[in-house]
Scaffold this motif. Structure first.
Motif, short mmCIF file in Angstrom:
data_model
loop_
_atom_site.label_atom_id
_atom_site.label_comp_id
_atom_site.label_asym_id
_atom_site.label_seq_id
_atom_site.Cartn_x
_atom_site.Cartn_y
_atom_site.Cartn_z
N ASP A 32 0.85 -1.20 -0.07
CA ASP A 32 0.13 -0.03 0.08
C ASP A 32 0.83 1.45 0.04
OD1 ASP A 32 -2.57 -1.35 0.35
OD2 ASP A 32 -2.14 -1.62 2.16
N LYS A 33 2.10 1.39 -0.39
CA LYS A 33 3.05 2.38 -0.25
C LYS A 33 2.72 3.27 -1.15
CE LYS A 33 7.90 2.94 0.93
NZ LYS A 33 7.58 3.34 2.02
N ARG A 34 2.73 4.60 -1.02
CA ARG A 34 2.23 5.79 -1.65
C ARG A 34 3.55 6.71 -1.90
NH1 ARG A 34 -2.90 6.96 -0.44
NH2 ARG A 34 -4.00 4.91 0.11
N LEU A 35 4.75 6.51 -1.25
CA LEU A 35 5.96 7.31 -1.23
C LEU A 35 7.27 6.48 -1.22
CD1 LEU A 35 7.50 10.09 -1.41
CD2 LEU A 35 7.25 10.12 1.24
N ILE A 36 7.98 6.58 -2.09
CA ILE A 36 9.13 5.72 -2.14
C ILE A 36 10.57 6.50 -1.57
CG2 ILE A 36 9.75 5.98 -4.76
CD1 ILE A 36 10.33 2.92 -2.71
N GLY A 37 11.05 6.12 -0.84
CA GLY A 37 12.45 7.05 -0.30
C GLY A 37 13.64 6.27 -0.90
N ARG A 38 14.75 6.86 -0.81
CA ARG A 38 15.95 6.40 -1.11
C ARG A 38 16.18 5.00 -0.29
NH1 ARG A 38 20.95 10.41 -0.76
NH2 ARG A 38 19.41 11.77 -2.00
N SER A 39 16.14 4.83 0.98
CA SER A 39 16.35 3.75 1.75
C SER A 39 15.64 2.44 1.21
CB SER A 39 16.48 3.90 3.21
OG SER A 39 15.11 4.53 3.56
N VAL A 40 14.46 2.70 0.81
CA VAL A 40 13.53 1.65 0.54
C VAL A 40 13.91 1.07 -0.83
CG1 VAL A 40 11.30 0.88 -0.18
CG2 VAL A 40 11.75 2.15 2.16
N ALA A 41 14.16 2.05 -1.83
CA ALA A 41 14.62 1.86 -3.19
C ALA A 41 16.25 1.06 -3.04
CB ALA A 41 14.73 3.07 -4.06
N VAL A 42 16.96 1.28 -2.32
CA VAL A 42 18.20 0.83 -2.22
C VAL A 42 17.91 -0.60 -1.65
CG1 VAL A 42 20.16 0.65 -0.78
CG2 VAL A 42 19.77 2.79 -1.92
N ALA A 43 16.96 -0.96 -0.68
CA ALA A 43 16.85 -2.09 -0.23
C ALA A 43 16.33 -3.05 -0.89
CB ALA A 43 16.01 -2.12 0.95
N VAL A 44 15.28 -2.64 -1.99
CA VAL A 44 14.60 -3.47 -2.81
C VAL A 44 15.34 -3.84 -3.95
CG1 VAL A 44 12.79 -3.78 -4.26
CG2 VAL A 44 12.35 -2.56 -2.23
N VAL A 45 16.21 -2.84 -4.46
CA VAL A 45 17.01 -3.16 -5.66
C VAL A 45 18.29 -3.95 -5.19
CG1 VAL A 45 18.78 -2.11 -7.13
CG2 VAL A 45 16.53 -0.92 -6.81
N ALA A 46 18.80 -3.75 -4.13
CA ALA A 46 19.99 -4.67 -3.73
C ALA A 46 19.31 -6.10 -3.47
CB ALA A 46 20.60 -4.19 -2.39
N ALA A 47 18.25 -6.39 -3.10
CA ALA A 47 17.84 -7.55 -2.82
C ALA A 47 17.36 -8.22 -4.16
CB ALA A 47 16.39 -7.67 -2.19
N THR A 48 16.84 -7.54 -5.15
CA THR A 48 16.44 -8.07 -6.41
C THR A 48 17.92 -8.52 -7.31
OG1 THR A 48 14.37 -6.90 -6.41
CG2 THR A 48 15.30 -7.66 -8.52
N THR A 49 19.04 -7.55 -7.40
CA THR A 49 20.11 -7.56 -7.88
C THR A 49 21.24 -8.40 -7.42
OG1 THR A 49 20.99 -5.57 -7.25
CG2 THR A 49 19.66 -5.57 -9.26
N ARG A 50 20.69 -8.55 -6.09
CA ARG A 50 21.82 -9.36 -5.34
C ARG A 50 23.34 -8.51 -5.23
NH1 ARG A 50 19.43 -13.91 -3.81
NH2 ARG A 50 18.15 -14.84 -4.95
N ARG A 51 23.22 -7.32 -5.20
CA ARG A 51 24.27 -6.34 -5.14
C ARG A 51 24.61 -5.87 -3.63
NH1 ARG A 51 24.33 -1.96 -8.47
NH2 ARG A 51 26.63 -1.49 -8.25
N PRO A 52 25.57 -5.39 -3.07
CA PRO A 52 25.64 -4.87 -1.97
C PRO A 52 24.94 -3.55 -1.87
CG PRO A 52 27.98 -5.42 -2.58
CD PRO A 52 26.99 -5.63 -3.77
N PRO A 53 24.30 -3.44 -0.86
CA PRO A 53 23.63 -2.06 -0.73
C PRO A 53 24.18 -0.72 -0.74
CG PRO A 53 22.97 -3.53 1.14
CD PRO A 53 23.88 -4.23 0.45
N GLU A 54 25.46 -0.89 -0.29
CA GLU A 54 26.04 0.41 -0.22
C GLU A 54 26.61 0.66 -1.74
OE1 GLU A 54 28.97 -2.95 1.05
OE2 GLU A 54 26.90 -2.18 1.44
N ASP A 55 26.78 -0.16 -2.59
CA ASP A 55 27.08 0.19 -4.22
C ASP A 55 25.64 0.38 -4.70
OD1 ASP A 55 29.49 -1.15 -3.47
OD2 ASP A 55 29.26 -2.89 -4.69
#
Length: 302
Positions: free
Chosen positions: A139-162
């Protein structure tokens, strides 16, 4: 920790916990009166009310927090309390700020997708769609940087800091190509207009963490005090006087004097996001203090 917390966030905006989790955490913390004030989105449903009731927590009225700008650049957050928050025209109007922020993030994600097809599209990031098929926040309406990093990192299997470094670079690229996306007029609404619209709908407008942009204890407050008077005349009814955003912890006595001197009620809340920066009930209100805010809300019901 105090029993009434009138400023909290969930995964619907930039919080880390789902609405149901926030309610459960409130019960554990001894918070008996809870208002959810997601950014530019109203988190309110019969199911959530029933869950809260079963745990001994009262959700007394809907709430919202709106990012605003005043007099060419001073930024203020305005909380709104009351059933008027559910007005469809109003919710559509304030949602524009989330839409503008999401558009900027979506463009940055597309830049990353051009370089790596495994990067999820914006709709999947908003849902928190993970590789195992689960969704963190449907139900999310607003995407912040930390959430975007978490989801992209989990999907691409890359380190969150990268991923974070790549996303920051992509956002900078978006801002260079389309500077209008982050202009104050798109991501913030006019403070006075927000207050007036709230007042016109019977919503109680409350100023959130007024000192959040004052970086030192001795910062000049001349503009703030003048703005408070303007906002009061536009319909502002209360203000927070303490926040973890403020340089000095606890109640700011000078701010409290200004607020009460203008005839405004004192309000309070933790600004809880589930990120460890504040805890439910912190900077909240006692029951008698909350009763005064509730009286304002009831007096303005249609």
């Amino acid at each position: 920790m105090l029993p009434a917390d009138l400023h909290t966030h969930t995964t619907v905006s930039d919080g880390r916990l789902a609405p149901e989790q926030v309610v459960r955490e409130a019960a554990r913390a001894g918070v008996t009166t809870l208002v959810i004030t997601d950014h530019a989105a109203v988190t309110w449903s019969p199911r959530l009310l029933e869950l809260a009731r079963s745990l001994g927590v009262v959700l007394p009225f809907p709430g919202v927090e709106v990012s605003t700008v005043h007099d060419g650049g001073r930024r203020y957050h305005v909380l709104g309390y009351g059933e008027g928050c559910l007005d469809e025209e109003f919710t559509g109007w304030v949602a524009r700020t989330n839409e503008a922020k999401n558009e900027r993030m979506a463009r940055a994600l597309e830049i990353l997708r051009e370089r790596d097809p495994l990067v999820p599209a914006m709709d999947r990031v908003l849902r928190g769609a993970l590789p195992d098929g689960t969704e963190l926040h449907p139900d999310k309406r607003l995407i912040g940087r930390s959430v975007a990093v978490a989801v992209v990192a989990a999907t691409t299997r890359r380190p969150p800091e990268d991923v974070r470094a790549d996303l920051v670079a992509a956002l900078a690229e978006v801002d260079a190509d389309a500077p209008g996306l982050s202009e104050a007029g798109r991501v913030y609404l006019p403070t006075v207009e927000v207050i007036r619209r709230m007042a016109g709908l019977g919503i109680v407008p409350v100023l959130a963490h007024p000192l959040w942009q004052h970086r030192t204890p001795n910062a000049d407050r001349t503009a703030l005090h003048a703005d408070l008077e303007v906002f009061r005349d536009a319909g502002l009814l209360a203000s927070e006087v303490a926040s973890y955003h403020h340089v000095t912890p606890g109640v700011d006595t000078a701010l409290l004097e200004s607020v009460t001197g203008l005839g405004l009620e004192r309000s309070g809340g933790s600004d809880f996001h589930g990120n460890g920066k504040s805890h439910l009930g912190r900077y909240g209100l006692t029951e008698p203090e909350f009763a005064r805010i509730e009286t304002l809300v009831r007096a303005r019901r249609p």
